[in-house]
Design a protein around this motif. Sequence first.
Motif, PDB file in Angstrom:
ATOM      1  N   LYS A 208      -2.121   1.044   6.431  1.00 14.87           N
ATOM      2  CA  LYS A 208      -2.592  -0.052   5.594  1.00 14.87           C
ATOM      3  C   LYS A 208      -1.487  -1.095   5.375  1.00 14.87           C
ATOM      4  O   LYS A 208      -1.755  -2.298   5.336  1.00 14.87           O
ATOM      5  CB  LYS A 208      -3.107   0.488   4.262  1.00 14.87           C
TER       6      LYS A 208
ATOM      7  N   THR B  19      -5.576  -2.812   0.913  1.00 13.49           N
ATOM      8  CA  THR B  19      -5.209  -2.208  -0.364  1.00 13.49           C
ATOM      9  C   THR B  19      -6.288  -1.289  -0.926  1.00 13.49           C
ATOM     10  O   THR B  19      -6.081  -0.645  -1.964  1.00 13.49           O
ATOM     11  CB  THR B  19      -4.901  -3.307  -1.404  1.00 13.49           C
ATOM     12  N   GLU B  20      -7.422  -1.197  -0.271  1.00 10.82           N
ATOM     13  CA  GLU B  20      -8.479  -0.307  -0.739  1.00 10.82           C
ATOM     14  C   GLU B  20      -8.101   1.149  -0.500  1.00 10.82           C
ATOM     15  O   GLU B  20      -7.583   1.501   0.562  1.00 10.82           O
ATOM     16  CB  GLU B  20      -9.793  -0.613  -0.014  1.00 10.82           C
ATOM     17  N   GLY B  21      -8.348   1.997  -1.493  1.00  8.45           N
ATOM     18  CA  GLY B  21      -8.117   3.420  -1.329  1.00  8.45           C
ATOM     19  C   GLY B  21      -6.676   3.850  -1.437  1.00  8.45           C
ATOM     20  O   GLY B  21      -6.350   5.008  -1.179  1.00  8.45           O
ATOM     21  N   THR B  22      -5.784   2.939  -1.844  1.00  8.77           N
ATOM     22  CA  THR B  22      -4.383   3.308  -2.020  1.00  8.77           C
ATOM     23  C   THR B  22      -4.135   3.655  -3.488  1.00  8.77           C
ATOM     24  O   THR B  22      -5.017   3.515  -4.335  1.00  8.77           O
ATOM     25  CB  THR B  22      -3.461   2.154  -1.590  1.00  8.77           C
TER      26      THR B  22
ATOM     27  N   THR C  98      -3.500   3.309  -7.080  1.00  5.97           N
ATOM     28  CA  THR C  98      -3.668   2.181  -7.992  1.00  5.97           C
ATOM     29  C   THR C  98      -3.205   2.589  -9.366  1.00  5.97           C
ATOM     30  O   THR C  98      -2.889   3.756  -9.622  1.00  5.97           O
ATOM     31  CB  THR C  98      -5.139   1.735  -8.061  1.00  5.97           C
TER      32      THR C  98
ATOM     33  N   GLY D 147      -8.686  -7.423   2.240  1.00 10.30           N
ATOM     34  CA  GLY D 147      -8.942  -6.494   1.157  1.00 10.30           C
ATOM     35  C   GLY D 147      -8.842  -5.047   1.583  1.00 10.30           C
ATOM     36  O   GLY D 147      -8.461  -4.172   0.794  1.00 10.30           O
ATOM     37  N   SER D 148      -9.153  -4.774   2.848  1.00  8.32           N
ATOM     38  CA  SER D 148      -9.113  -3.395   3.338  1.00  8.32           C
ATOM     39  C   SER D 148      -7.704  -2.811   3.314  1.00  8.32           C
ATOM     40  O   SER D 148      -7.525  -1.597   3.299  1.00  8.32           O
ATOM     41  CB  SER D 148      -9.648  -3.333   4.774  1.00  8.32           C
TER      42      SER D 148
ATOM     43  N   PRO E 280       0.817  -1.211   0.000  1.00  3.69           N
ATOM     44  CA  PRO E 280       0.000   0.000   0.000  1.00  3.69           C
ATOM     45  C   PRO E 280       0.856   1.269   0.000  1.00  3.69           C
ATOM     46  O   PRO E 280       1.700   1.476   0.882  1.00  3.69           O
ATOM     47  CB  PRO E 280      -0.799  -0.112   1.302  1.00  3.69           C
TER      48      PRO E 280
END
Length: 356
Positions: A323, A342-345, A347, A339-340, A306
């Motif tokens: 993260k 890598t979410e919102g990092t 991409t 999954g949390s 992340p």
Amino acid sequence: MSAESTPDHRGKGRRGLKAAAWAAAGVVALGGTGAGYVYFELNGNIESLDIDRALGADRPEEAGDGSENILVLGSDTRSGGNEELGGGTDDGSARSDTAMIVHVHEGHRRASVVSVPRDTVVDRPGCTDTDGGTHPAASGVMFNSAYATGGAACAVKTVESITGLRMDHYLEVDFTGFRKIVDELGGVEVTTGEDIEDPDSHLDLKAGTHRLDGEQALGLVRTRHGVGDGSDLGRIRLQQAFVKALVRQIGEVGVLTGPKKLYDLADTATEAVTTDSDLGSVNALMSFASGLRNITPDGLHMVTMPVTYDPANANRVLIEKAKARQVWNALENDEPIPGSATEGTATDEARGVVTP
């Protein structure tokens, strides 16, 4: 150079890992596949480094739960032909072009692979290289400067500092070796969802299914300008897709392959890799590889560490520490990466551009 489209989807891929994380582990798996044909003289091909001696006792503890962490690097160190493949820095020194942390879960049927962007800004710890040279700590430097500064031992030291995890093994594959292994395997089949063109990587692929030769495969895993926004994150997505393809193809190298072919594959693989001293023999590599043979592409969970873009430099990324800690905690506890994490990092636009 353009690859010819392949009408029959054999689902073959190959994992010599330069793009390096599962890459090297995949290369080593060749030794396990051809175990009966790996001759004693292949020991002379293997270059190994005493990482443990260089790092000393000030390291994270071993997990002790049956899981393993392997740092896999792709670099330009071992072959004189790397320069023509785009390897090396301006001053001729070696560099690590790809870095993956491979966590083999207990039972050795699943693996979590975490790609580390080479352009990540980190605080590099002081370290001792395998020749006994010392290198002072440095703040706010690129991750891949650790390898350029102090080689494999400093790269391992930096990864352990970032993650808090002990790296049980080290595997490195060079550019030229990666290219040769792909050719020995008869190429790697991938599908591109859009055109990929990058003159710097000698890559010109139309959307569709292609069997890549060694030079094309190397171009694919190294391209930064052929897809997405030209960032390292886009390239990592390509590497991860290729790794899965490679793992699948290696799994298809079996008893129907002739003795000479198996020997040639093992010969090329052992010349391409550099390992830690614990893996520095054919027997050790075969034993290690045999423990990975039950991991299929579906058993690989691949993520990128992340990160967020550095507001001070669009060509650099910063670790999303909270993260990232979710990732390292999961690996420390031998659990799936949530999954949390890598979410919102940050991409990349290359997601889905290539499928194995």
